[in-house]
Design an enzyme around this catalytic site. Structure first.
Site, PDB file in Angstrom:
ATOM      1  N   ASP A  22       0.786  -1.232   0.000  1.00 56.64           N
ATOM      2  CA  ASP A  22       0.000   0.000   0.000  1.00 56.64           C
ATOM      3  C   ASP A  22       0.823   1.291   0.000  1.00 56.64           C
ATOM      4  O   ASP A  22       1.737   1.445   0.821  1.00 56.64           O
ATOM      5  CB  ASP A  22      -0.884   0.058   1.240  1.00 56.64           C
ATOM      6  CG  ASP A  22      -1.770  -1.155   1.398  1.00 56.64           C
ATOM      7  OD1 ASP A  22      -1.738  -2.051   0.537  1.00 56.64           O
ATOM      8  OD2 ASP A  22      -2.487  -1.205   2.411  1.00 56.64           O
ATOM      9  N   GLU A 195     -10.698  -1.655   3.462  1.00 55.05           N
ATOM     10  CA  GLU A 195      -9.371  -1.154   3.819  1.00 55.05           C
ATOM     11  C   GLU A 195      -9.122   0.195   3.161  1.00 55.05           C
ATOM     12  O   GLU A 195      -9.841   0.621   2.261  1.00 55.05           O
ATOM     13  CB  GLU A 195      -8.283  -2.146   3.368  1.00 55.05           C
ATOM     14  CG  GLU A 195      -8.353  -3.508   4.033  1.00 55.05           C
ATOM     15  CD  GLU A 195      -7.225  -4.429   3.613  1.00 55.05           C
ATOM     16  OE1 GLU A 195      -6.570  -5.004   4.509  1.00 55.05           O
ATOM     17  OE2 GLU A 195      -6.985  -4.570   2.394  1.00 55.05           O
TER      18      GLU A 195
END
Length: 474
Positions: A22, A195
């Site tokens: 990420d 998320e």
């Protein structure tokens, strides 16, 4: 030699070696765009999470820096964001000055939110002595804080992923946080954990208005399987996000490809930019690359366009003016079963302007390697879909590496197609980025040809341009 390995992206950010996922802490400060990211400095798997760090002056060329945040007694360093605390609302900086504040998830016995601060342009960081700033002992998935300044209420806002919903918090100082509201339990989809949320106000093109967009990544249940990014459009009053969509409405996908995830936006920029992790949790640990694993997408500018009463995300890739080889072709027509062929060398962009698209039959373009591997993008206007077929190349590393990936044309006639090809990826932007598909592919050979084709009806084009790019690592 680093950056020359097979399948190594040449215009997408990758670390010299080891694992990344990420993007984190995206912030612009004193002439630099900061890209932090999930990082395992010890190996090629998702473990020992740190924050890696890179900077850029143009959102295209990147310099990899030292590790920014490392694990401690509270846990490893999971995803989060960063802001410019220019007025020193936190009191963490010397009087009369400000600096960067990172807000991240400590992953230990439970997931809790913590902060760190930097007074030297992000080169070194001090963790706040009172961490965590938001404690948690009850929620399993409680992570990925995205923070921004809400000028109407003069507070910092945080959106936080909590398994099957998003929680919103407010703070005057980045330290003392108050729960405000929740969103999402009643909305699809919940096949996977939510998320990496983001909440951003975007301009509506062609108007003086703007609209709030809540972005949520989902680690399972994407349009082509596995992880993907969904979004909601609506309003935000400093407490509640209220969507335009009804709970039974179909999910809006930011990118319908297989390999775009965990995308968030930069803080402290005039335009809104974002970047995503170019991989999929179904096979992220198995992709056939080394000594690095995973890359980022290109940076994209975000706006919203109103289409038939709906609000759709529009993405425009950030590509600098090119000084390399270029080919431009004036209006031409492709006949059925007669391939129009061009030599190409990756990385390259392909920009096609269409004229009158046939309502029946498939048409598109093919990429061909020097080992006669064929990768195809084909469009079907009648069915309102397009496909990317990655049936060639290296496929045996994962059963989930889907061979054919579909995308929606969203009821629009195809006007233009802009494709960005790197050594192991393609990002395709249809109709100025109203429909986007990002996908990995792993040819055994080198892509050297592009062919335009049509199956049933002739296809007239207004023009075509090819532009080759130099490696950002040279």
């Amino acid at each position: 030699m680093y950056y020359q390995e097979p399948h190594r992206p040449q215009i997408h950010f990758t670390p010299k070696e080891n694992w990344i996922n990420d993007p984190n802490g995206l912030v612009y400060f004193e002439g630099e765009y900061h890209l932090f990211y999930q990082r395992n400095p010890y190996g090629n798997d998702h473990d020992h999470m740190h924050w890696g760090h890179a900077v850029s002056s143009d959102l295209f060329h990147w310099e990899e820096l030292d590790i920014a945040l490392a694990p401690d007694e509270l846990g490893t360093i999971f995803s989060g964001s960063a802001v410019v605390d220019k007025d020193n609302t936190s009191g963490l900086f010397e009087e009369g000055s400000g600096g960067l504040v990172a807000i991240f998830t400590h992953d230990g016995q439970s997931q809790q939110q913590s902060i760190a601060y930097s007074s030297d342009k992000g080169r070194t960081w001090k963790k706040y002595i009172g961490n965590p700033v938001i404690e948690n002992t009850t929620i399993k998935d409680f992570r990925d804080p995205k923070v921004f300044w809400h000028k109407e209420t003069e507070k910092w806002m945080m959106v936080l992923a909590c398994g099957d919903h998003i929680q919103i918090y407010g703070s005057p100082n980045l330290i003392d946080w108050e729960y405000l509201s929740s969103f999402g339990k009643e909305y699809p989809s919940h096949e996977g954990v939510w998320e990496c949320p983001d909440l951003v106000c975007l301009p509506i093109e062609g108007t003086d208005d703007s609209i709030w967009v809540l972005i949520v990544s989902m680690n399972e249940g994407g349009p082509n399987g596995g992880s993907a990014v969904q979004y909601f459009t609506g309003s935000f009053d400093g407490i509640f996000f209220r969507p335009n969509e009804q709970a039974e409405d179909p999910v809006k996908w930011a990118d319908e490809g297989k390999d775009f995830y965990a995308a968030i936006t930069w803080d402290n920029t005039a335009k809104t930019y974002w970047i995503g992790w170019m991989n999929n949790w179904e096979y992220a640990g198995e992709v056939p690359v080394s000594p690095w694993r995973s890359s980022m997408s290109l940076v994209r500018t975000l706006t919203v366009q109103q289409v038939k009463g709906d609000y759709l995300l529009k993405q425009t890739p950030v590509i600098p003016e090119n000084q390399q080889k270029q080919l431009q072709e004036e209006p031409f027509t492709v006949q059925p079963s007669a391939y129009l062929e061009y030599e190409i060398k990756l990385p390259v962009t392909i920009n096609v302007e269409t004229k009158e698209i046939p309502n029946s039959g498939q048409w598109g373009f093919r990429l061909i390697s020097d080992q006669e591997e064929i990768f195809t993008f084909h469009f079907d206007q009648e069915k309102d879909v397009y496909f990317f077929s990655r049936t060639a190349g290296i496929l045996d590393f994962s059963k989930d590496f889907s061979k054919e990936i579909t995308g929606s044309l969203k009821g629009q006639k195809v006007k233009n197609i802009f494709s960005i090809l790197d050594q192991s990826s393609v990002e395709i932007f249809v109709n100025d980025g109203l429909s986007v598909s990002t996908n990995l592919f792993y040819p055994r050979g080198s892509i050297e040809k592009m062919q335009l084709y049509t199956e049933k009806e002739e296809v007239p084009f207004n023009g075509l341009s090819l532009e080759e790019y130099q490696s950002i690592w040279k």
